[in-house]
Design a protein around this motif. Structure first.
Motif, short mmCIF file in Angstrom:
data_model
loop_
_atom_site.label_atom_id
_atom_site.label_comp_id
_atom_site.label_asym_id
_atom_site.label_seq_id
_atom_site.Cartn_x
_atom_site.Cartn_y
_atom_site.Cartn_z
N LEU A 1 0.86 -1.17 0.00
CA LEU A 1 0.00 0.00 0.00
C LEU A 1 0.90 1.23 0.00
O LEU A 1 1.74 1.38 0.89
CB LEU A 1 -0.91 0.00 1.23
N SER A 2 0.74 2.04 -1.02
CA SER A 2 1.56 3.23 -1.14
C SER A 2 1.14 4.25 -0.08
O SER A 2 -0.05 4.45 0.15
CB SER A 2 1.35 3.80 -2.55
N ILE A 3 2.12 4.86 0.57
CA ILE A 3 1.81 5.86 1.60
C ILE A 3 2.38 7.20 1.16
O ILE A 3 3.59 7.30 0.89
CB ILE A 3 2.45 5.49 2.96
N ASN A 4 1.53 8.20 1.07
CA ASN A 4 1.99 9.54 0.77
C ASN A 4 2.18 10.26 2.11
O ASN A 4 1.21 10.50 2.84
CB ASN A 4 0.93 10.24 -0.09
N ALA A 5 3.42 10.61 2.44
CA ALA A 5 3.71 11.16 3.77
C ALA A 5 3.07 12.53 4.00
O ALA A 5 2.94 12.97 5.14
CB ALA A 5 5.22 11.25 3.98
N GLU A 6 2.64 13.18 2.91
CA GLU A 6 1.95 14.47 3.06
C GLU A 6 0.52 14.26 3.57
O GLU A 6 -0.03 15.09 4.28
CB GLU A 6 1.93 15.17 1.69
N ARG A 7 -0.07 13.11 3.16
CA ARG A 7 -1.44 12.77 3.60
C ARG A 7 -1.47 11.30 4.00
O ARG A 7 -2.13 10.48 3.36
CB ARG A 7 -2.44 13.01 2.46
N PRO A 8 -0.75 10.93 5.07
CA PRO A 8 -0.66 9.51 5.42
C PRO A 8 -1.98 8.98 5.98
O PRO A 8 -2.78 9.73 6.52
CB PRO A 8 0.42 9.49 6.51
N ASN A 9 -2.16 7.68 5.80
CA ASN A 9 -3.38 7.03 6.24
C ASN A 9 -2.98 5.92 7.23
O ASN A 9 -2.32 4.95 6.84
CB ASN A 9 -4.07 6.46 5.00
N PHE A 10 -3.40 6.07 8.49
CA PHE A 10 -2.96 5.10 9.51
C PHE A 10 -3.43 3.68 9.17
O PHE A 10 -2.71 2.71 9.40
CB PHE A 10 -3.47 5.51 10.90
N ASP A 11 -4.65 3.57 8.61
CA ASP A 11 -5.18 2.23 8.30
C ASP A 11 -4.28 1.50 7.29
O ASP A 11 -4.13 0.28 7.35
CB ASP A 11 -6.59 2.33 7.71
N ASP A 12 -3.69 2.25 6.36
CA ASP A 12 -2.79 1.62 5.38
C ASP A 12 -1.52 1.11 6.06
O ASP A 12 -1.01 0.04 5.73
CB ASP A 12 -2.44 2.60 4.26
N TYR A 13 -1.01 1.91 7.01
CA TYR A 13 0.14 1.42 7.80
C TYR A 13 -0.25 0.14 8.55
O TYR A 13 0.45 -0.88 8.49
CB TYR A 13 0.57 2.48 8.84
N ALA A 14 -1.39 0.22 9.25
CA ALA A 14 -1.79 -0.91 10.12
C ALA A 14 -2.03 -2.17 9.30
O ALA A 14 -1.59 -3.26 9.68
CB ALA A 14 -3.05 -0.52 10.90
N LYS A 15 -2.68 -2.03 8.13
CA LYS A 15 -2.97 -3.20 7.30
C LYS A 15 -1.66 -3.83 6.80
O LYS A 15 -1.49 -5.05 6.78
CB LYS A 15 -3.87 -2.81 6.12
N THR A 16 -0.72 -2.96 6.37
CA THR A 16 0.56 -3.48 5.86
C THR A 16 1.31 -4.22 6.97
O THR A 16 1.84 -5.31 6.74
CB THR A 16 1.41 -2.30 5.33
N PHE A 17 1.34 -3.63 8.17
CA PHE A 17 2.04 -4.30 9.28
C PHE A 17 1.35 -5.61 9.63
O PHE A 17 2.00 -6.62 9.90
CB PHE A 17 2.08 -3.39 10.53
N ASP A 18 0.00 -5.58 9.60
CA ASP A 18 -0.78 -6.78 9.98
C ASP A 18 -0.51 -7.95 9.04
O ASP A 18 -0.22 -9.05 9.49
CB ASP A 18 -2.28 -6.44 9.88
N VAL A 19 -0.62 -7.70 7.74
CA VAL A 19 -0.46 -8.81 6.79
C VAL A 19 1.01 -9.22 6.69
O VAL A 19 1.36 -10.39 6.87
CB VAL A 19 -1.00 -8.43 5.39
#
Ligand SMILES: NC(=O)c1ccc[n+]([C@@H]2O[C@H](COP(=O)([O-])OP(=O)(O)OC[C@H]3O[C@@H](n4cnc5c(N)ncnc54)[C@H](OP(=O)(O)O)[C@@H]3O)[C@@H](O)[C@H]2O)c1
Length: 262
Positions: free
Chosen positions: A97-115
């Motif tokens: 999941l691509s993360i744009n640090a200007e508009r980060p999305n916590f759910d995308d971080y959490a999902k990536t760490f989870d899987v």
């Protein structure tokens, strides 16, 4: 104490996660050609069943969400009851999941760490006690060349892949004396559905079939790391061997992130 050896089809069954698409799907044909019986996992039950139907008596579907550790433990146990010991496990399931640090999305971080991280940990916890007791087995963890160092928009994915490389190294050190062979795969770009939404340049991208062939060749060997295409991954290794301030500046320039925001 003998050094860990690559597992052979006569040692038991192969368990492949992330088998419903991309690199995992491409690995199935190569593993069958090598004589393996394979238990394939992912969440998409229909896709797994359709793939298993292509190889009756050789490939078997075991749908599971790897973020559910209890379900992973039950799946491993069921595979061993149905088909005997898991001699080789290929922990390939993962998400980008691509993360744009200007508009980060916590759910995308959490999902990536989870899987990517928690999912791999669930598989490891189910597998290593069994393999240690048997004093044999092979676990192949699919990381990525992004494990070598930071990349823009990969702050979640890269962190998990660096974590997986570290996890694999630790396991290789610890499980050597139990005869369990640990390997880590660090590919560059591979043409799979995971790359469909990425519009950045993907130098030296290889097909899923080429990736599968490279991984299969590496899994027959005793070396720890399976990395390809080498002209790309070795160049990256060289860049990241530079002092940190130098390689951060170099990667910033090479990826175009040295320009002011629009
Ligand atoms: N493509 C590349 O350029 C590249 C480069 C380096 C490393 N890799 C790594 O290679 C591996 C395979 O990637 P790919 O490119 O082949 O991607 P892909 O085509 O998107 O396949 C990912 C696989 O993981 C499974 N998966 C995702 N979430 C899961 C979950 N919670 N539980 C169980 N299975 C799950 C997916 O199946 P379901 O959706 O059905 O669950 C699918 O089978 C990944 O670990 C990826 O990070 C890829």
């Amino acid at each position: 104490m003998s050094a860990p050896e690559p597992a052979k089809p006569s040692d038991g069954v192969c368990w492949l996660t992330g088998a419903s698409s991309g690199i995992g799907e491409a690995l199935i044909a190569d593993l069958v050609k090598e004589g393996w019986r394979i238990a394939i996992s992912a969440r998409s039950e229909d896709k797994l069943k359709a793939l298993a139907d292509q190889y009756p008596g050789l490939v078997f579907a075991y749908p599971v969400d790897i973020t559910d550790d209890a379900a992973v433990a039950r799946t491993v146990s069921k595979i061993e009851t149905d088909h005997g010991p898991i001699a080789r496990a290929i922990l390939n399931a993962g998400v980008y999941l691509s993360i744009n640090a200007e508009r980060p999305n916590f759910d995308d971080y959490a999902k990536t760490f989870d899987v990517n991280l928690k999912g791999a940990a669930a598989c490891i916890c189910a597998l290593t006690p069994l393999m240690c007791e048997r004093r044999s087995g092979q676990i192949v963890i699919v990381s990525s060349a992004t494990a070598f160092g930071g990349m823009p928009t990969s702050t979640a994915y890269g962190a998990t892949k660096a974590g997986l490389l570290n996890m694999a190294e630790g396991l290789a050190i610890e499980l050597h004396r139990y005869g369990v062979h640990i390997q880590c795969v660090t590919p560059g770009f591979v043409d799979t559905p995971a790359q469909d939404d990425n519009d950045f340049p993907k130098p030296f991208m290889v097909s899923a079939e080429t990736a599968a062939a490279r991984i299969c060749k590496g899994m027959r060997k005793t070396g720890f790391e399976i990395t390809f295409p080498r002209r790309f991954t070795w160049a990256l290794k060289l860049i990241y061997a530079l002092p940190r301030d130098w390689h951060i500046a170099l990667v910033r320039k090479q990826t175009g992130w040295n320009k002011p925001p629009e």
